[in-house]
Design an enzyme around this catalytic site. Structure first.
Site, PDB file in Angstrom:
ATOM      1  NE  ARG A  41      -4.285  -1.449  10.323  1.00  0.00           N
ATOM      2  CZ  ARG A  41      -3.243  -0.953   9.667  1.00  0.00           C
ATOM      3  NH1 ARG A  41      -3.294   0.255   9.145  1.00  0.00           N
ATOM      4  NH2 ARG A  41      -2.172  -1.677   9.526  1.00  0.00           N
ATOM      5  NE  ARG A  70       7.968  -2.394   6.073  1.00  0.00           N
ATOM      6  CZ  ARG A  70       6.669  -2.249   6.285  1.00  0.00           C
ATOM      7  NH1 ARG A  70       5.924  -1.644   5.389  1.00  0.00           N
ATOM      8  NH2 ARG A  70       6.108  -2.715   7.374  1.00  0.00           N
ATOM      9  NE  ARG A  80       6.560  -0.344   9.967  1.00  0.00           N
ATOM     10  CZ  ARG A  80       5.411  -0.330   9.294  1.00  0.00           C
ATOM     11  NH1 ARG A  80       5.323   0.358   8.175  1.00  0.00           N
ATOM     12  NH2 ARG A  80       4.351  -0.982   9.716  1.00  0.00           N
ATOM     13  NE  ARG A  85       2.447  -5.018  11.110  1.00  0.00           N
ATOM     14  CZ  ARG A  85       3.445  -4.790  10.255  1.00  0.00           C
ATOM     15  NH1 ARG A  85       4.640  -5.288  10.485  1.00  0.00           N
ATOM     16  NH2 ARG A  85       3.239  -4.044   9.187  1.00  0.00           N
ATOM     17  CE  LYS A 134      -2.033  -1.163   3.885  1.00  0.00           C
ATOM     18  NZ  LYS A 134      -1.307  -2.410   4.217  1.00  0.00           N
TER      19      LYS A 134
HETATM   20  P1  AP5 Z   1       4.807  -1.661   1.811  1.00  0.00           P
HETATM   21  O1  AP5 Z   1       4.501  -0.817   0.629  1.00  0.00           O
HETATM   22  O2  AP5 Z   1       5.531  -1.039   2.957  1.00  0.00           O
HETATM   23  O3  AP5 Z   1       3.495  -2.407   2.323  1.00  0.00           O
HETATM   24  P2  AP5 Z   1       2.266  -1.829   3.143  1.00  0.00           P
HETATM   25  O4  AP5 Z   1       1.066  -2.499   2.619  1.00  0.00           O
HETATM   26  O5  AP5 Z   1       2.281  -0.338   3.169  1.00  0.00           O
HETATM   27  O6  AP5 Z   1       2.636  -2.453   4.563  1.00  0.00           O
HETATM   28  P3  AP5 Z   1       2.640  -1.818   6.017  1.00  0.00           P
HETATM   29  O7  AP5 Z   1       3.397  -2.816   6.873  1.00  0.00           O
HETATM   30  O8  AP5 Z   1       3.168  -0.420   6.049  1.00  0.00           O
HETATM   31  O9  AP5 Z   1       1.169  -1.864   6.342  1.00  0.00           O
HETATM   32  P4  AP5 Z   1       0.506  -1.962   7.679  1.00  0.00           P
HETATM   33  O10 AP5 Z   1      -0.880  -1.822   7.263  1.00  0.00           O
HETATM   34  O11 AP5 Z   1       0.804  -3.127   8.527  1.00  0.00           O
HETATM   35  O12 AP5 Z   1       1.247  -0.830   8.512  1.00  0.00           O
HETATM   36  P5  AP5 Z   1       0.797   0.621   8.968  1.00  0.00           P
HETATM   37  O13 AP5 Z   1       1.984   1.477   8.896  1.00  0.00           O
HETATM   38  O14 AP5 Z   1      -0.442   1.045   8.263  1.00  0.00           O
HETATM   39  O15 AP5 Z   1       5.653  -2.929   1.277  1.00  0.00           O
HETATM   40  C1  AP5 Z   1       6.173  -3.887   2.194  1.00  0.00           C
HETATM   41  C2  AP5 Z   1       7.536  -4.394   1.668  1.00  0.00           C
HETATM   42  O16 AP5 Z   1       7.313  -5.132   0.470  1.00  0.00           O
HETATM   43  C3  AP5 Z   1       8.542  -3.283   1.310  1.00  0.00           C
HETATM   44  O17 AP5 Z   1       9.833  -3.695   1.657  1.00  0.00           O
HETATM   45  C4  AP5 Z   1       8.406  -3.149  -0.221  1.00  0.00           C
HETATM   46  O18 AP5 Z   1       9.634  -2.722  -0.798  1.00  0.00           O
HETATM   47  C5  AP5 Z   1       8.055  -4.586  -0.612  1.00  0.00           C
HETATM   48  N1  AP5 Z   1       7.183  -4.654  -1.785  1.00  0.00           N
HETATM   49  C6  AP5 Z   1       6.160  -3.815  -2.111  1.00  0.00           C
HETATM   50  N2  AP5 Z   1       5.578  -4.204  -3.258  1.00  0.00           N
HETATM   51  C7  AP5 Z   1       6.224  -5.331  -3.655  1.00  0.00           C
HETATM   52  C8  AP5 Z   1       6.102  -6.210  -4.773  1.00  0.00           C
HETATM   53  N3  AP5 Z   1       5.166  -5.999  -5.704  1.00  0.00           N
HETATM   54  N4  AP5 Z   1       6.918  -7.273  -4.853  1.00  0.00           N
HETATM   55  C9  AP5 Z   1       7.883  -7.504  -3.904  1.00  0.00           C
HETATM   56  N5  AP5 Z   1       8.071  -6.682  -2.836  1.00  0.00           N
HETATM   57  C10 AP5 Z   1       7.248  -5.613  -2.710  1.00  0.00           C
HETATM   58  O19 AP5 Z   1       0.381   0.349  10.479  1.00  0.00           O
HETATM   59  C11 AP5 Z   1       1.321   0.047  11.486  1.00  0.00           C
HETATM   60  C12 AP5 Z   1       0.602  -0.021  12.828  1.00  0.00           C
HETATM   61  O20 AP5 Z   1       0.013   1.262  13.155  1.00  0.00           O
HETATM   62  C13 AP5 Z   1      -0.570  -1.005  12.913  1.00  0.00           C
HETATM   63  O21 AP5 Z   1      -0.139  -2.326  13.210  1.00  0.00           O
HETATM   64  C14 AP5 Z   1      -1.403  -0.382  14.054  1.00  0.00           C
HETATM   65  O22 AP5 Z   1      -0.880  -0.663  15.302  1.00  0.00           O
HETATM   66  C15 AP5 Z   1      -1.264   1.114  13.796  1.00  0.00           C
HETATM   67  N6  AP5 Z   1      -2.315   1.653  12.901  1.00  0.00           N
HETATM   68  C16 AP5 Z   1      -2.144   2.214  11.675  1.00  0.00           C
HETATM   69  N7  AP5 Z   1      -3.322   2.576  11.139  1.00  0.00           N
HETATM   70  C17 AP5 Z   1      -4.274   2.238  12.051  1.00  0.00           C
HETATM   71  C18 AP5 Z   1      -5.679   2.336  12.055  1.00  0.00           C
HETATM   72  N8  AP5 Z   1      -6.374   2.853  11.031  1.00  0.00           N
HETATM   73  N9  AP5 Z   1      -6.350   1.875  13.158  1.00  0.00           N
HETATM   74  C19 AP5 Z   1      -5.686   1.356  14.215  1.00  0.00           C
HETATM   75  N10 AP5 Z   1      -4.344   1.226  14.261  1.00  0.00           N
HETATM   76  C20 AP5 Z   1      -3.636   1.661  13.190  1.00  0.00           C
END
Ligand code: AP5
Length: 213
Positions: free
Chosen positions: A88, A127, A159, A170, A13
């Site tokens: 979420r 990552r 991270r 997660r 994402k």
């Molecule tokens: P990346 O693009 O970073 O993936 P992502 O989907 O953004 O993953 P996140 O881990 O950031 O999502 P998340 O939803 O767990 O975390 P968030 O920060 O929102 O890609 C991942 C890796 O894959 C990278 O290394 C990239 O290079 C690689 N990659 C990408 N595309 C690829 C491809 N096509 N092929 C191969 N490799 C590829 O949330 C973190 C925490 O914050 C949560 O756990 C929670 O505690 C809190 N939080 C955030 N939002 C909320 C909410 N709305 N409500 C409650 N808690 C929340």
């Protein structure tokens, strides 16, 4: 355009949001990034969020909804935005709908990025992130020089929630609390499913096609 990127942790994402920002000239709003910045800065929000984030759980709905409500009122959101990591839970989706209705707005598209679980663990454990927001993968998208950001020269880090045990938590939280949003937005006629396996360019092309170019 008001777009939601939906998908499990590691679906790509954040990676795709960066490209969508460049194409459509609208901001990316990532609740994860906002919360991580608060943790880094040691604010009250960061102190509340840290324990939830470190364990792979979700930060309470009321906290996150409050953040989004304020963010959507900012000037740069006038022409649309990309929501990454929000909503979420069904409660967050309902709150978003109500907030937008109050502003005379609605979501245009919800893109669900679909990737098998085995790939997600590999993506997240490899990552590497930079303070400037750039993101890499040790195998799939490595920086030119190991451990150093191509964009700003900063030192790359892993991270705190990208340890395998936390990744598994997660993913379980996603299945239980976030996956129901797929049916929620399908019912609303907003859902576009895309295959999230392939090169970064291929996936970007699929998203752009799904939202009408
Ligand atoms: P990346 O693009 O970073 O993936 P992502 O989907 O953004 O993953 P996140 O881990 O950031 O999502 P998340 O939803 O767990 O975390 P968030 O920060 O929102 O890609 C991942 C890796 O894959 C990278 O290394 C990239 O290079 C690689 N990659 C990408 N595309 C690829 C491809 N096509 N092929 C191969 N490799 C590829 O949330 C973190 C925490 O914050 C949560 O756990 C929670 O505690 C809190 N939080 C955030 N939002 C909320 C909410 N709305 N409500 C409650 N808690 C929340």
């Amino acid at each position: 355009m008001r777009l939601i990127l939906l998908g499990p942790p590691g679906a790509g994402k954040g990676t795709q949001a960066e490209r969508l920002v460049a194409k459509y000239q609208i901001p990316q709003i990532s609740t994860g990034d906002i919360l991580r910045a608060a943790v880094r800065d040691g604010t009250d929000l960061g102190k509340t969020a840290k324990s939830y984030m470190d364990s792979g759980g979700l930060v309470p709905d009321a906290v996150v909804i409050g953040i989004i409500e304020e963010r959507l009122k900012e000037d740069d959101c006038a022409n649309g935005y990309i929501l990454d990591g929000f909503p979420r839970t069904v409660a967050q989706a309902d709150a978003l709908k109500n907030v937008l209705a109050g502003m005379g707005q609605a979501i245009d598209h919800v893109v669900s990025v679909e990737v098998p679980n085995e790939d997600l663990v590999e993506r997240l454990s490899g990552r590497r992130s930079c303070k400037c927001g750039a993101m890499y993968h040790v195998t799939f998208n490595p920086p030119k020089k190991e451990g150093v950001c191509d964009k700003c020269g900063g030192e790359l880090f892993q991270r705190a929630d990208d340890q395998e045990e936390t990744i598994r938590s997660r993913l379980a939280v996603y299945e239980e609390q976030t996956a129901p949003l797929i049916a929620y937005y399908e019912k609303a006629g907003l859902l576009r499913r895309i295959d999230g396996v392939g090169s970064l360019d291929e996936i970007f092309g699929r998203i752009v096609e799904a939202i009408g170019g």
